[in-house]
Write a protein that holds these residues in place. Structure first.
Motif, PDB file in Angstrom:
ATOM      1  N   GLN A  66      12.710  56.031  19.461  1.00 52.06           N
ATOM      2  CA  GLN A  66      11.604  55.939  18.851  1.00 52.06           C
ATOM      3  C   GLN A  66      11.165  57.157  17.958  1.00 52.06           C
ATOM      4  O   GLN A  66      11.600  58.421  18.530  1.00 52.06           O
ATOM      5  CB  GLN A  66      10.642  56.134  20.023  1.00 52.06           C
ATOM      6  CG  GLN A  66       8.956  55.649  19.841  1.00 52.06           C
ATOM      7  CD  GLN A  66       8.598  54.506  19.376  1.00 52.06           C
ATOM      8  OE1 GLN A  66       9.387  53.502  19.701  1.00 52.06           O
ATOM      9  NE2 GLN A  66       7.513  54.115  18.877  1.00 52.06           N
ATOM     10  N   VAL A  67      10.627  56.832  16.869  1.00 50.34           N
ATOM     11  CA  VAL A  67      10.306  57.951  15.705  1.00 50.34           C
ATOM     12  C   VAL A  67       8.642  58.046  15.814  1.00 50.34           C
ATOM     13  O   VAL A  67       8.035  57.197  15.759  1.00 50.34           O
ATOM     14  CB  VAL A  67      10.736  57.895  14.666  1.00 50.34           C
ATOM     15  CG1 VAL A  67      10.406  58.648  13.642  1.00 50.34           C
ATOM     16  CG2 VAL A  67      12.576  58.011  14.749  1.00 50.34           C
ATOM     17  N   PHE A 101      19.216  61.187  12.922  1.00 49.28           N
ATOM     18  CA  PHE A 101      20.248  61.650  12.551  1.00 49.28           C
ATOM     19  C   PHE A 101      20.095  62.574  11.282  1.00 49.28           C
ATOM     20  O   PHE A 101      20.608  63.431  11.175  1.00 49.28           O
ATOM     21  CB  PHE A 101      21.551  60.621  11.935  1.00 49.28           C
ATOM     22  CG  PHE A 101      22.829  60.997  11.560  1.00 49.28           C
ATOM     23  CD1 PHE A 101      22.964  60.676  10.044  1.00 49.28           C
ATOM     24  CD2 PHE A 101      23.434  61.634  12.311  1.00 49.28           C
ATOM     25  CE1 PHE A 101      24.099  61.367   9.718  1.00 49.28           C
ATOM     26  CE2 PHE A 101      24.694  62.270  11.612  1.00 49.28           C
ATOM     27  CZ  PHE A 101      25.083  62.044  10.505  1.00 49.28           C
ATOM     28  N   SER A 102      19.410  61.837  10.285  1.00 53.01           N
ATOM     29  CA  SER A 102      18.789  62.633   8.963  1.00 53.01           C
ATOM     30  C   SER A 102      17.796  61.919   8.436  1.00 53.01           C
ATOM     31  O   SER A 102      17.447  60.801   8.672  1.00 53.01           O
ATOM     32  CB  SER A 102      20.115  62.705   8.132  1.00 53.01           C
ATOM     33  OG  SER A 102      20.367  61.541   7.426  1.00 53.01           O
ATOM     34  N   ILE A 103      17.085  62.430   7.470  1.00 59.44           N
ATOM     35  CA  ILE A 103      16.031  62.021   6.832  1.00 59.44           C
ATOM     36  C   ILE A 103      16.363  62.103   5.054  1.00 59.44           C
ATOM     37  O   ILE A 103      16.526  63.287   4.902  1.00 59.44           O
ATOM     38  CB  ILE A 103      14.621  62.855   7.067  1.00 59.44           C
ATOM     39  CG1 ILE A 103      14.526  62.579   8.671  1.00 59.44           C
ATOM     40  CG2 ILE A 103      13.517  62.198   6.398  1.00 59.44           C
ATOM     41  CD1 ILE A 103      13.044  63.430   9.056  1.00 59.44           C
ATOM     42  N   ASN A 104      16.051  60.995   4.576  1.00 62.78           N
ATOM     43  CA  ASN A 104      16.309  60.954   3.141  1.00 62.78           C
ATOM     44  C   ASN A 104      15.287  61.489   2.558  1.00 62.78           C
ATOM     45  O   ASN A 104      14.917  62.572   2.318  1.00 62.78           O
ATOM     46  CB  ASN A 104      17.061  59.790   2.506  1.00 62.78           C
ATOM     47  CG  ASN A 104      17.327  59.777   1.033  1.00 62.78           C
ATOM     48  OD1 ASN A 104      17.555  60.863   0.612  1.00 62.78           O
ATOM     49  ND2 ASN A 104      17.121  58.592   0.485  1.00 62.78           N
ATOM     50  N   ASP A 107      12.051  58.260   5.154  1.00 60.96           N
ATOM     51  CA  ASP A 107      13.080  57.165   5.154  1.00 60.96           C
ATOM     52  C   ASP A 107      14.156  57.768   6.280  1.00 60.96           C
ATOM     53  O   ASP A 107      14.938  58.826   5.894  1.00 60.96           O
ATOM     54  CB  ASP A 107      13.561  57.114   3.642  1.00 60.96           C
ATOM     55  CG  ASP A 107      14.774  56.172   3.576  1.00 60.96           C
ATOM     56  OD1 ASP A 107      15.515  56.346   2.330  1.00 60.96           O
ATOM     57  OD2 ASP A 107      15.206  55.585   4.659  1.00 60.96           O
ATOM     58  N   ILE A 108      14.208  57.318   7.206  1.00 61.73           N
ATOM     59  CA  ILE A 108      15.103  57.825   8.209  1.00 61.73           C
ATOM     60  C   ILE A 108      16.242  57.053   8.875  1.00 61.73           C
ATOM     61  O   ILE A 108      16.364  55.858   8.638  1.00 61.73           O
ATOM     62  CB  ILE A 108      14.105  57.930   9.522  1.00 61.73           C
ATOM     63  CG1 ILE A 108      12.954  58.814   9.567  1.00 61.73           C
ATOM     64  CG2 ILE A 108      15.121  58.295  10.772  1.00 61.73           C
ATOM     65  CD1 ILE A 108      12.170  59.107  10.498  1.00 61.73           C
ATOM     66  N   LEU A 109      17.280  57.630   8.895  1.00 63.22           N
ATOM     67  CA  LEU A 109      18.832  57.304   9.269  1.00 63.22           C
ATOM     68  C   LEU A 109      19.073  57.940  10.622  1.00 63.22           C
ATOM     69  O   LEU A 109      18.947  58.803  10.948  1.00 63.22           O
ATOM     70  CB  LEU A 109      19.671  57.951   8.185  1.00 63.22           C
ATOM     71  CG  LEU A 109      21.233  57.514   8.340  1.00 63.22           C
ATOM     72  CD1 LEU A 109      21.330  56.049   8.242  1.00 63.22           C
ATOM     73  CD2 LEU A 109      22.247  58.229   7.658  1.00 63.22           C
ATOM     74  N   ARG A 158      18.781  52.420   9.203  1.00 59.33           N
ATOM     75  CA  ARG A 158      17.831  53.218   8.415  1.00 59.33           C
ATOM     76  C   ARG A 158      16.619  52.391   8.490  1.00 59.33           C
ATOM     77  O   ARG A 158      16.465  51.068   8.346  1.00 59.33           O
ATOM     78  CB  ARG A 158      18.203  53.267   7.097  1.00 59.33           C
ATOM     79  CG  ARG A 158      17.552  53.983   5.950  1.00 59.33           C
ATOM     80  CD  ARG A 158      18.340  54.215   4.822  1.00 59.33           C
ATOM     81  NE  ARG A 158      17.874  54.748   3.622  1.00 59.33           N
ATOM     82  CZ  ARG A 158      18.305  54.852   2.541  1.00 59.33           C
ATOM     83  NH1 ARG A 158      19.568  54.353   1.863  1.00 59.33           N
ATOM     84  NH2 ARG A 158      17.671  55.562   1.683  1.00 59.33           N
ATOM     85  N   ARG A 159      15.525  53.140   8.372  1.00 59.83           N
ATOM     86  CA  ARG A 159      14.184  52.481   8.607  1.00 59.83           C
ATOM     87  C   ARG A 159      13.045  53.421   7.901  1.00 59.83           C
ATOM     88  O   ARG A 159      13.169  54.569   7.880  1.00 59.83           O
ATOM     89  CB  ARG A 159      13.772  52.168   9.878  1.00 59.83           C
ATOM     90  CG  ARG A 159      12.409  51.508  10.163  1.00 59.83           C
ATOM     91  CD  ARG A 159      11.966  51.185  11.626  1.00 59.83           C
ATOM     92  NE  ARG A 159      10.747  50.719  11.715  1.00 59.83           N
ATOM     93  CZ  ARG A 159      10.280  50.576  12.975  1.00 59.83           C
ATOM     94  NH1 ARG A 159      10.925  50.478  13.931  1.00 59.83           N
ATOM     95  NH2 ARG A 159       8.800  50.378  12.998  1.00 59.83           N
ATOM     96  N   ASP A 160      12.000  53.018   7.291  1.00 57.86           N
ATOM     97  CA  ASP A 160      10.896  53.561   6.819  1.00 57.86           C
ATOM     98  C   ASP A 160       9.902  53.665   7.991  1.00 57.86           C
ATOM     99  O   ASP A 160       9.555  52.823   8.719  1.00 57.86           O
ATOM    100  CB  ASP A 160      10.399  52.945   5.650  1.00 57.86           C
ATOM    101  CG  ASP A 160      11.166  52.789   4.499  1.00 57.86           C
ATOM    102  OD1 ASP A 160      10.944  52.026   3.550  1.00 57.86           O
ATOM    103  OD2 ASP A 160      12.206  53.603   4.448  1.00 57.86           O
TER     104      ASP A 160
END
Length: 120
Positions: A1-2, A29-32, A98-100, A106-108
């Motif tokens: 959950q983010v 994990f990371s955020i683009n 934009d999250i990995l 990956r999801r916005d």
């Protein structure tokens, strides 16, 4: 959950400044890209500014020189410094990420929005 938690909105007089913050939390994990969009009453949501993890930035042409986006990758946080605010900047400002994830997916994500009102 983010979760994306925004802060810093409010009422300011024309010519004033505000700084918005948006912190992403969760199993990230990371955020683009991270950035800001805004939506004024009766208008479509529009780009304000975005920033990539590599440091590239993109601004709406009309806002260049007044707004500055920055981010702290270690804190998964993006900021928007808004100077020389005008009544037409009044809008709800939304944070975007934009999250990995560790799974590779990956999801916005969007924040709940923070109100900025510029008025005398």
């Amino acid at each position: 959950q983010v979760q994306l938690v925004e802060s810093g909105g409010g009422l300011v007089q024309p010519g004033g400044s505000l700084r918005l913050s948006c912190a992403a939390s969760g199993s990230i994990f990371s955020i683009n890209a991270m950035g800001w969009y805004r939506q004024a009453p009766g208008k479509q949501r529009e780009l304000v500014a975005t920033s990539t993890s590599g440091g590239s930035t993109n601004y709406a042409d009309s806002l260049k020189g007044r707004f500055t986006i920055s981010r702290d990758n270690a804190k998964n946080t993006v900021y928007l410094q808004m100077n020389s605010l005008k009544p037409e900047d009044t809008a709800v400002y939304y944070c975007y990420s934009d999250i990995l994830f560790y799974s590779g997916s990956r999801r916005d994500y969007w924040g709940q929005g923070t109100q900025v009102a510029v008025s005398s």
